[in-house]
Design an enzyme around this catalytic site. Structure first.
Site, PDB file in Angstrom:
ATOM      1  N   TYR A  17      -2.775  -0.688  10.465  1.00 19.29           N
ATOM      2  CA  TYR A  17      -2.765  -1.038   9.050  1.00 19.29           C
ATOM      3  C   TYR A  17      -1.475  -0.583   8.378  1.00 19.29           C
ATOM      4  O   TYR A  17      -0.808  -1.346   7.678  1.00 19.29           O
ATOM      5  CB  TYR A  17      -3.976  -0.398   8.358  1.00 19.29           C
ATOM      6  N   SER A  58       0.845  -1.192   0.000  1.00 22.34           N
ATOM      7  CA  SER A  58       0.000   0.000   0.000  1.00 22.34           C
ATOM      8  C   SER A  58       0.878   1.237   0.000  1.00 22.34           C
ATOM      9  O   SER A  58       2.027   1.208   0.466  1.00 22.34           O
ATOM     10  CB  SER A  58      -0.896   0.016   1.244  1.00 22.34           C
TER      11      SER A  58
END
Length: 695
Positions: free
Chosen positions: A585, A572
């Site tokens: 996350y 990501s």
């Protein structure tokens, strides 16, 4: 201007009532015969019908032949798969036939006998159907028929089994002369309904489609009944102690353990996809005392050995041997197989022969475990295994009644390296970029993972969709294609045992593994103070630990295969971009990002590339965003959830929203040969987020 109807009539796909009836009956008969594996194998055999249609030029009736075209499959045949020829013109070729030494020229001559556009390309067996004076002709490869065709005393057996209803035709390579031979049988033996073609199969005929099918079935049923009644017990000899089948779970585990080695062996010269079979037919044969002796004789029917090569590689160790002992011996046997195959090629090749097509086995037999078959794709690999099962049945039948005596090696070479076979191979379309690649994608039942799986499959890869939800994984796989293209498996990536099972299923179904995409993930949008220990552990277990476990299990296979491979992490932009309310996350994505670099450094010596993809927030079609993450991120940014995609787009340099297909495109690109020298790379797919630029 009034139409004459000529435009439609020139194309033989459009027919009158009589032609339609003839074609309909032919297709029904073909599908019925072709759907039964005891009658014929995939793409094997051919059927035909003769009938009349109107010549669009003269307006007069013309006798036509409709026959299965080159490369077609009887079980799935449609009218589009039929070649359409004028019977008078095909039979006129007898007057210009230059003899058996030049009979290959007759295949090109068929182009001058076509009716209209001619439909599918005529096959080498066209003469067999056109020259026989019967309205309907079947040529099939039933196991029982080939058993008699390959028996040492086949001519005597044919007379004993069938009387004057079936006539023996000595082995002859398929072609125009074989058509003349069968036509002569029909002319000179008025009681005959068909033939046994030595070393090859059967032919039957009839005045109607129903009669031809009934005659074909009578020959097959009669042969089966005779073998059952007169065949001896244990035609393969007694069971060899230690070579019996292992219990199912142990057998499958051992097969998975051996699959990477066997894939590397079969793909030494060119990459292949594999298939595994442990049917009773295979296991019983491999447990017998004569398995090695008979396997060395090879197959006989041309359709068989074109798919399986002239003989298999058979392991000469018992099932009680260790995996290490078996893999070591397989490598030794592979070296000898390559030497033997090269010698076979050198014995028979001349200046006109095509180049050798590779010296690796397509069938590898492991006693107590089963059969590994290989091919250019999953369907070809699976069908090769089915053909070898047919060959085992043939050997059993021949040995039950007589002695198995396949056609000799020189004839096998003439077929395998036939100029016409080479021409057919050269006409095949170029493979797609990911052909022969086997991919395992985690979290692929929806969102990014599903888009990746679809793209990889569209580019030729065989795909395994792994997901926590088995039903959804199987549903997603079914959307992509049949089980020769994609399968769905259950996989909890936090459980090493579950991952090992998913990899085992991959190996047993497709024979190996080349490409792994670590995509499974979830996210909880919380601030530091709101993030619980359980929140932290869950995200790290699924993404950091899960990716580690999947990569570890995959690396074992990739190293053992010796064929290189790719591991791709869907990380990501958050692995480098610091945003609010995202501690767990983003930290686990940073963990994944560094795993890419660490594994790239470690696995490079094995030819395994490890790269990552860094997407921006993918809202559309995302399971993560739909499960609450989107609402939380929207709240963080003070916008409506439905506007989140637009919000993300506006903060990028390109002002574009990122969707699952954009990520899938990047995964595909990084796995192609275009990036053969790239590893340890992170590819941003974020439409340009300056704060996430890699430095």
């Amino acid at each position: 201007m009034t139409s004459t109807g000529l435009e439609a009539r020139v194309d033989p796909a459009t027919h009158g009532t009589d032609a339609d009836t003839t074609i309909s009956a032919l297709i029904a008969r073909s599908n019925a015969l072709g759907s039964d594996p005891r009658i014929t194998n995939y793409a094997g055999g051919n059927t035909s019908a003769k009938g009349t249609d109107t010549d669009p030029v003269t307006g007069e009736p013309v006798e036509l032949l409709w026959v299965k075209g080159s490369g077609g499959d009887l079980g799935t045949l449609t009218p589009a798969g039929l070649a359409v020829l004028r019977v008078d013109r095909v039979r006129a070729l007898q007057d210009v036939y230059p003899g058996v030494e030049r009979e290959d020229e007759m295949v090109a001559a068929f182009d001058h006998t076509l009716f209209g556009r001619g439909g599918a390309a005529p096959s080498i067996d066209t003469a067999m159907h056109a020259l026989v004076d019967a309205a309907h002709v079947d040529h099939l490869h039933p196991d029982a028929g080939i058993a008699i065709a390959t028996a040492a005393d086949g001519p005597a057996l044919t007379e004993q089994v069938f009387g004057d209803k079936v006539v023996w035709v000595p082995w002859r390579r398929p072609g125009f002369q074989l058509g003349l031979d069968i036509a002569a049988v029909k002319r000179d033996h008025p009681a005959a309904i068909g033939t046994i073609l030595g070393g090859h199969g059967i032919t039957a005929w009839g005045d109607t489609s129903a009669e031809a099918e009934a005659n074909s079935r009578w020959i097959i049923d009669t042969a089966e009944a005779f073998i059952a009644e007169h065949g001896k017990d244990q035609p393969f000899g007694p069971v060899r102690p230690g070579f019996e089948a292992l219990p199912t779970d142990e057998r499958r585990a051992r097969a998975a353990a051996l699959a990477p080695t066997i894939r590397g062996i079969a793909g030494h010269d060119k990459p292949v996809v594999g298939s595994f079979t442990d049917s009773p037919v295979v296991l019983d044969f491999l447990a017998s005392s004569r398995a090695e002796e008979l396997a060395a004789l090879g197959t006989s029917c041309p359709d068989h050995f074109l798919r399986t090569k002239v003989k298999p590689l058979i392991l000469d160790l018992p099932a009680t041997a260790t995996v290490e002992e078996q893999t070591a011996r397989l490598h030794e046997l592979h070296e000898q197989y390559r030497v033997d195959y090269q010698a076979y090629y050198d014995r028979h090749a001349d200046e006109t022969s095509p180049a050798i097509r590779g010296a690796d086995p397509l069938i590898v037999l492991v006693p107590g475990i089963g059969m590994f078959s290989s091919g250019k794709d999953a369907q070809t690999a699976r069908v090769a295994g089915e053909f070898y099962v047919n060959a085992i049945n043939v050997m059993r039948g021949a040995e039950s009644l007589s002695t198995y005596a396949p056609i000799d090696e020189a004839e096998k070479f003439r077929i395998e390296y036939w100029a016409l076979e080479e021409a057919k191979l050269q006409r095949m379309p170029a493979p797609k970029k990911l052909a022969t690649r086997i991919a395992l994608v985690t979290g692929a039942a929806s969102g990014i993972g599903k888009a990746i799986a679809k793209r990889l499959a569209a580019e030729g890869a065989a795909v395994v969709i792994a997901d926590l939800d088995l039903a959804k994984a199987q549903e997603a796989a079914a959307e992509i294609g049949n089980t020769d293209t994609a399968i769905g498996v259950a996989a909890n990536v936090t459980d090493a045992g579950a991952i090992d099972h998913a990899v085992q299923q991959t190996l047993l179904h497709f024979g190996g593994l080349d490409l792994v995409v670590n995509n499974a993930g979830l996210s909880l949008s919380k601030s530091l103070l709101e993030t619980t220990e359980q929140d932290w552990d869950l995200q790290h277990d699924v993404m950091a630990k899960g990716s580690f476990l999947v990569s570890k299990a995959a690396a074992k296979v990739l190293i053992e295969q010796g064929l290189g491979g790719d591991i791709v992490y869907i990380s990501s932009k958050n692995s480098v971009f610091a945003g609010p309310n995202n501690i767990a996350y983003s930290a686990t994505k940073a963990d994944q990002a560094h795993q890419v670099r660490l594994l790239a450094a470690e696995l490079g010596e094995h030819g395994v590339r490890v790269n990552g993809i860094n997407p921006d927030g993918v809202v559309r079609g995302s399971g993560i965003f739909a499960s609450g993450w989107g609402a939380n991120r929207a709240k963080t940014y003070g916008i409506e959830e439905q506007d989140l995609g637009k919000f993300y787009a506006q903060r990028t340099i390109l002002k574009r929203e990122v969707v699952p297909e954009n990520v899938a495109n990047a995964v595909y690109a990084i796995c192609t040969d275009d990036f053969s020298h790239t590893t340890g790379l992170h590819v941003p797919v974020d439409a340009g987020v300056a704060a996430a630029f890699l430095r």
